[in-house]
Scaffold this motif. Structure first.
Motif, PDB file in Angstrom:
ATOM      1  N   GLN A  46       4.245   5.693   6.700  1.00 17.32           N
ATOM      2  CA  GLN A  46       3.914   5.525   5.280  1.00 17.32           C
ATOM      3  C   GLN A  46       4.807   4.454   4.672  1.00 17.32           C
ATOM      4  O   GLN A  46       6.032   4.481   4.843  1.00 17.32           O
ATOM      5  CB  GLN A  46       4.109   6.852   4.553  1.00 17.32           C
ATOM      6  CG  GLN A  46       3.475   6.886   3.181  1.00 17.32           C
ATOM      7  CD  GLN A  46       3.518   8.286   2.582  1.00 17.32           C
ATOM      8  OE1 GLN A  46       4.600   8.851   2.417  1.00 17.32           O
ATOM      9  NE2 GLN A  46       2.366   8.849   2.236  1.00 17.32           N
ATOM     10  N   LEU A  47       4.163   3.524   3.980  1.00 18.39           N
ATOM     11  CA  LEU A  47       4.883   2.465   3.267  1.00 18.39           C
ATOM     12  C   LEU A  47       5.065   2.890   1.815  1.00 18.39           C
ATOM     13  O   LEU A  47       4.092   3.213   1.126  1.00 18.39           O
ATOM     14  CB  LEU A  47       4.088   1.148   3.342  1.00 18.39           C
ATOM     15  CG  LEU A  47       4.663  -0.043   2.581  1.00 18.39           C
ATOM     16  CD1 LEU A  47       6.007  -0.469   3.165  1.00 18.39           C
ATOM     17  CD2 LEU A  47       3.682  -1.214   2.598  1.00 18.39           C
ATOM     18  N   SER A  48       6.323   2.936   1.351  1.00 10.76           N
ATOM     19  CA  SER A  48       6.624   3.387  -0.012  1.00 10.76           C
ATOM     20  C   SER A  48       7.202   2.249  -0.826  1.00 10.76           C
ATOM     21  O   SER A  48       8.060   1.496  -0.332  1.00 10.76           O
ATOM     22  CB  SER A  48       7.620   4.551   0.016  1.00 10.76           C
ATOM     23  OG  SER A  48       7.107   5.623   0.773  1.00 10.76           O
ATOM     24  N   LEU A  49       6.753   2.171  -2.079  1.00  8.52           N
ATOM     25  CA  LEU A  49       7.259   1.155  -3.015  1.00  8.52           C
ATOM     26  C   LEU A  49       8.042   1.844  -4.123  1.00  8.52           C
ATOM     27  O   LEU A  49       7.552   2.778  -4.765  1.00  8.52           O
ATOM     28  CB  LEU A  49       6.084   0.378  -3.621  1.00  8.52           C
ATOM     29  CG  LEU A  49       6.415  -0.561  -4.786  1.00  8.52           C
ATOM     30  CD1 LEU A  49       7.250  -1.748  -4.314  1.00  8.52           C
ATOM     31  CD2 LEU A  49       5.130  -1.057  -5.454  1.00  8.52           C
ATOM     32  N   THR A  50       9.289   1.410  -4.322  1.00  9.05           N
ATOM     33  CA  THR A  50      10.062   1.829  -5.492  1.00  9.05           C
ATOM     34  C   THR A  50      10.229   0.612  -6.393  1.00  9.05           C
ATOM     35  O   THR A  50       9.727  -0.477  -6.079  1.00  9.05           O
ATOM     36  CB  THR A  50      11.440   2.387  -5.094  1.00  9.05           C
ATOM     37  OG1 THR A  50      12.244   1.324  -4.585  1.00  9.05           O
ATOM     38  CG2 THR A  50      11.301   3.481  -4.051  1.00  9.05           C
ATOM     39  N   LEU A  51      10.928   0.790  -7.482  1.00  8.87           N
ATOM     40  CA  LEU A  51      11.063  -0.311  -8.432  1.00  8.87           C
ATOM     41  C   LEU A  51      11.771  -1.509  -7.822  1.00  8.87           C
ATOM     42  O   LEU A  51      11.447  -2.652  -8.135  1.00  8.87           O
ATOM     43  CB  LEU A  51      11.830   0.156  -9.670  1.00  8.87           C
ATOM     44  CG  LEU A  51      11.927  -0.882 -10.796  1.00  8.87           C
ATOM     45  CD1 LEU A  51      10.579  -1.116 -11.425  1.00  8.87           C
ATOM     46  CD2 LEU A  51      12.944  -0.452 -11.823  1.00  8.87           C
ATOM     47  N   LEU A  52      12.715  -1.248  -6.914  1.00  7.81           N
ATOM     48  CA  LEU A  52      13.543  -2.334  -6.392  1.00  7.81           C
ATOM     49  C   LEU A  52      13.457  -2.519  -4.890  1.00  7.81           C
ATOM     50  O   LEU A  52      14.108  -3.420  -4.359  1.00  7.81           O
ATOM     51  CB  LEU A  52      15.011  -2.088  -6.771  1.00  7.81           C
ATOM     52  CG  LEU A  52      15.330  -2.001  -8.270  1.00  7.81           C
ATOM     53  CD1 LEU A  52      16.804  -1.702  -8.478  1.00  7.81           C
ATOM     54  CD2 LEU A  52      14.941  -3.282  -8.981  1.00  7.81           C
ATOM     55  N   SER A  53      12.665  -1.690  -4.191  1.00  7.86           N
ATOM     56  CA  SER A  53      12.686  -1.812  -2.731  1.00  7.86           C
ATOM     57  C   SER A  53      11.376  -1.373  -2.099  1.00  7.86           C
ATOM     58  O   SER A  53      10.518  -0.752  -2.747  1.00  7.86           O
ATOM     59  CB  SER A  53      13.833  -0.973  -2.154  1.00  7.86           C
ATOM     60  OG  SER A  53      13.601   0.410  -2.398  1.00  7.86           O
ATOM     61  N   LEU A  54      11.231  -1.709  -0.808  1.00 10.00           N
ATOM     62  CA  LEU A  54      10.132  -1.259   0.046  1.00 10.00           C
ATOM     63  C   LEU A  54      10.745  -0.561   1.247  1.00 10.00           C
ATOM     64  O   LEU A  54      11.770  -1.006   1.765  1.00 10.00           O
ATOM     65  CB  LEU A  54       9.298  -2.445   0.522  1.00 10.00           C
ATOM     66  CG  LEU A  54       8.083  -2.863  -0.299  1.00 10.00           C
ATOM     67  CD1 LEU A  54       7.503  -4.144   0.281  1.00 10.00           C
ATOM     68  CD2 LEU A  54       7.026  -1.787  -0.340  1.00 10.00           C
ATOM     69  N   ARG A  55      10.093   0.522   1.709  1.00 12.22           N
ATOM     70  CA  ARG A  55      10.585   1.167   2.918  1.00 12.22           C
ATOM     71  C   ARG A  55       9.417   1.773   3.680  1.00 12.22           C
ATOM     72  O   ARG A  55       8.393   2.148   3.095  1.00 12.22           O
ATOM     73  CB  ARG A  55      11.643   2.219   2.600  1.00 12.22           C
ATOM     74  CG  ARG A  55      11.200   3.372   1.756  1.00 12.22           C
ATOM     75  CD  ARG A  55      12.258   4.467   1.689  1.00 12.22           C
ATOM     76  NE  ARG A  55      11.883   5.506   0.735  1.00 12.22           N
ATOM     77  CZ  ARG A  55      12.430   5.677  -0.448  1.00 12.22           C
ATOM     78  NH1 ARG A  55      13.363   4.836  -0.869  1.00 12.22           N
ATOM     79  NH2 ARG A  55      12.049   6.658  -1.242  1.00 12.22           N
ATOM     80  N   PHE A  56       9.603   1.851   4.998  1.00 11.87           N
ATOM     81  CA  PHE A  56       8.576   2.423   5.881  1.00 11.87           C
ATOM     82  C   PHE A  56       9.161   3.609   6.612  1.00 11.87           C
ATOM     83  O   PHE A  56      10.227   3.518   7.234  1.00 11.87           O
ATOM     84  CB  PHE A  56       8.085   1.378   6.882  1.00 11.87           C
ATOM     85  CG  PHE A  56       7.072   1.921   7.849  1.00 11.87           C
ATOM     86  CD1 PHE A  56       5.736   2.020   7.502  1.00 11.87           C
ATOM     87  CD2 PHE A  56       7.472   2.347   9.113  1.00 11.87           C
ATOM     88  CE1 PHE A  56       4.807   2.537   8.392  1.00 11.87           C
ATOM     89  CE2 PHE A  56       6.553   2.874  10.011  1.00 11.87           C
ATOM     90  CZ  PHE A  56       5.215   2.969   9.649  1.00 11.87           C
ATOM     91  N   MET A  57       8.455   4.746   6.533  1.00 13.56           N
ATOM     92  CA  MET A  57       8.911   5.985   7.173  1.00 13.56           C
ATOM     93  C   MET A  57       7.873   6.423   8.196  1.00 13.56           C
ATOM     94  O   MET A  57       6.666   6.420   7.908  1.00 13.56           O
ATOM     95  CB  MET A  57       9.102   7.079   6.119  1.00 13.56           C
ATOM     96  CG  MET A  57       9.607   8.403   6.687  1.00 13.56           C
ATOM     97  SD  MET A  57       9.684   9.685   5.415  1.00 13.56           S
ATOM     98  CE  MET A  57      11.002   9.046   4.383  1.00 13.56           C
TER      99      MET A  57
END
Length: 408
Positions: A46-57
């Motif tokens: 799952q690709l997640s977007l926050t206000l300041l970053s991107l991360r893949f879990m």
């Protein structure tokens, strides 16, 4: 002394933790696959977007394989892996390239949302991402003053709204009084006519035959200067289905809401009274709906990095039609311990904090002031109409009293 220092340290740590949590709020998440370069294979997750970053879990182990700040992104592109699978590639500083494929609901949706937040971050002020250290006493004082001014403006707006409702009620009462006086006029005319007069039944006119009252405009209750813009923000817009999105713009007017596409063409306009509900899914995502009977509802879903600036204005305009969903309620329940930080709007928690420039405060205060001005102008027109209606009613009552005395 040591206990006081410990308390200050704990308060500071708590504020820092809450600030970090607000910045780590997941704006959106999408199922996809990530290409693991060392092992030359695709990993589901799952690709997640926050206000300041991107991360893949990853789905299998829950491990975060990759996480990087949006500010480090150099380029975002749509590409095809092996010329078959549609993918999104993200190029970081240092020439690190990340491949994401099998994106749901579609590649265009994910690309549009990530690109929007990335561009807004780049267009924001240079100091928006950096941590600011040092004494903040003067900033807290300014924040407190602005929060106090904003609260007074909100109280004034509520009083004006209540006063406007009272004036509308008075106007409706005067309309009913004039209607009753017209009926009394017809009755008196019939009583004054001789018994043998054959045309007395003609005195009872149908409602369509009655002439409108002089000096009363049909649009007297419409606000003057109603097209004033309160705020305008870029947004990613979806209509009915979330699998098709397009970049555009949300404009909040005194009289309603307008949604435009990227070419500035009007997609839809919601008049203020036509909006049935506004759902706040998160500080960055809302949906607006207008219900219809016998045909589909008109509904739009909007995501924007600047949505925290709009939600407080929508709360003032559509307070009874706003619905906060679970994610928004969780954020609203988060409170900081400092009085100056409490004065910060909860909706700005992820977008800015009390150390940043005061533009969100000033923008909301400007919106409140414009609404108050428009309401005052509308009430001035209503007062003129009430004064004219009272004068007419007084003259008509005096005239009817003289006629009744002649009949007795």
């Amino acid at each position: 002394m040591r206990a006081a220092r410990r308390g200050l340290h704990c308060a500071g740590a708590e504020a820092q933790t809450q600030e970090q949590m607000s910045r780590d709020i997941c704006i959106h998440a999408w199922p996809c696959t990530y290409y693991l370069e060392p092992e030359r294979r695709w990993v589901a997750g799952q690709l997640s977007l926050t206000l300041l970053s991107l991360r893949f879990m990853t789905d299998s182990t829950g491990e975060i394989l990759v996480s990087f700040p949006l500010s480090s992104i150099v380029e975002i592109k749509k590409e095809a892996s092996h010329f078959i699978f549609s993918s999104i590639t993200i190029l970081e500083k240092g020439h690190a390239k990340h491949w994401f494929s099998s994106l749901q609901p579609s590649r265009n949706v994910v690309f549009s949302i990530i690109e929007h937040f990335w561009r807004e971050l780049l267009l924001s002020q240079p100091g928006a991402v950096a941590d600011v250290s040092g004494p903040r006493t003067r900033g807290k004082e300014l924040t407190g003053l602005m929060a106090g001014s904003q609260k007074r403006l909100e109280d004034t707006a509520r009083v004006l709204h209540h006063q406007g409702q009272q004036l509308d009620s008075v106007m409706r009462g005067l309309d009913k009084m004039e209607s009753d006086l017209e009926v009394a006029d017809r009755l008196l005319t019939e009583l004054e006519s001789p018994a043998w007069w054959p045309f007395s039944s003609k005195l009872w006119k149908t409602p369509s035959e009655t002439k409108p009252r002089e000096g009363v405009s049909v649009t007297s209750c419409e606000p003057f200067g109603k097209e004033r813009i309160l705020i305008k923000i870029p947004a990613i817009i979806s209509h009915r289905t979330e699998s098709h999105v397009k970049p555009g713009r949300l404009t909040v007017l005194v009289s309603g809401l307008e949604i435009h596409d990227s070419s500035s063409l009007l997609m839809h306009r919601f008049e203020r009274e036509d909006v049935d509900d506004i759902k706040v899914h998160s500080p960055y995502e809302i949906s607006i709906r207008q219900r219809f009977i016998g045909k589909p509802d008109v509904a739009y879903r909007l995501i924007s990095a600047k949505m925290p600036e709009v939600i407080p204005i929508l709360e003032m305009q559509f307070s009874k039609k706003m619905e906060l969903l679970e994610d928004a309620l969780v954020l609203r329940s988060t409170r900081t311990s400092s009085p100056a930080e409490k004065s910060c709007s909860v909706w700005h928690a992820g977008y800015t904090d009390c150390r940043q420039p005061a533009s969100p405060f000033l923008r909301r205060m400007k919106g409140l002031a414009l609404e108050a001005e428009s309401e005052l102008e509308r009430q001035d027109e209503a007062l003129d109409g009430i004064a004219a209606a009272v004068d007419r009613a007084t003259l008509t009552i005096d005239k009817h009293n003289r006629r009744m005395k002649r009949l007795t």
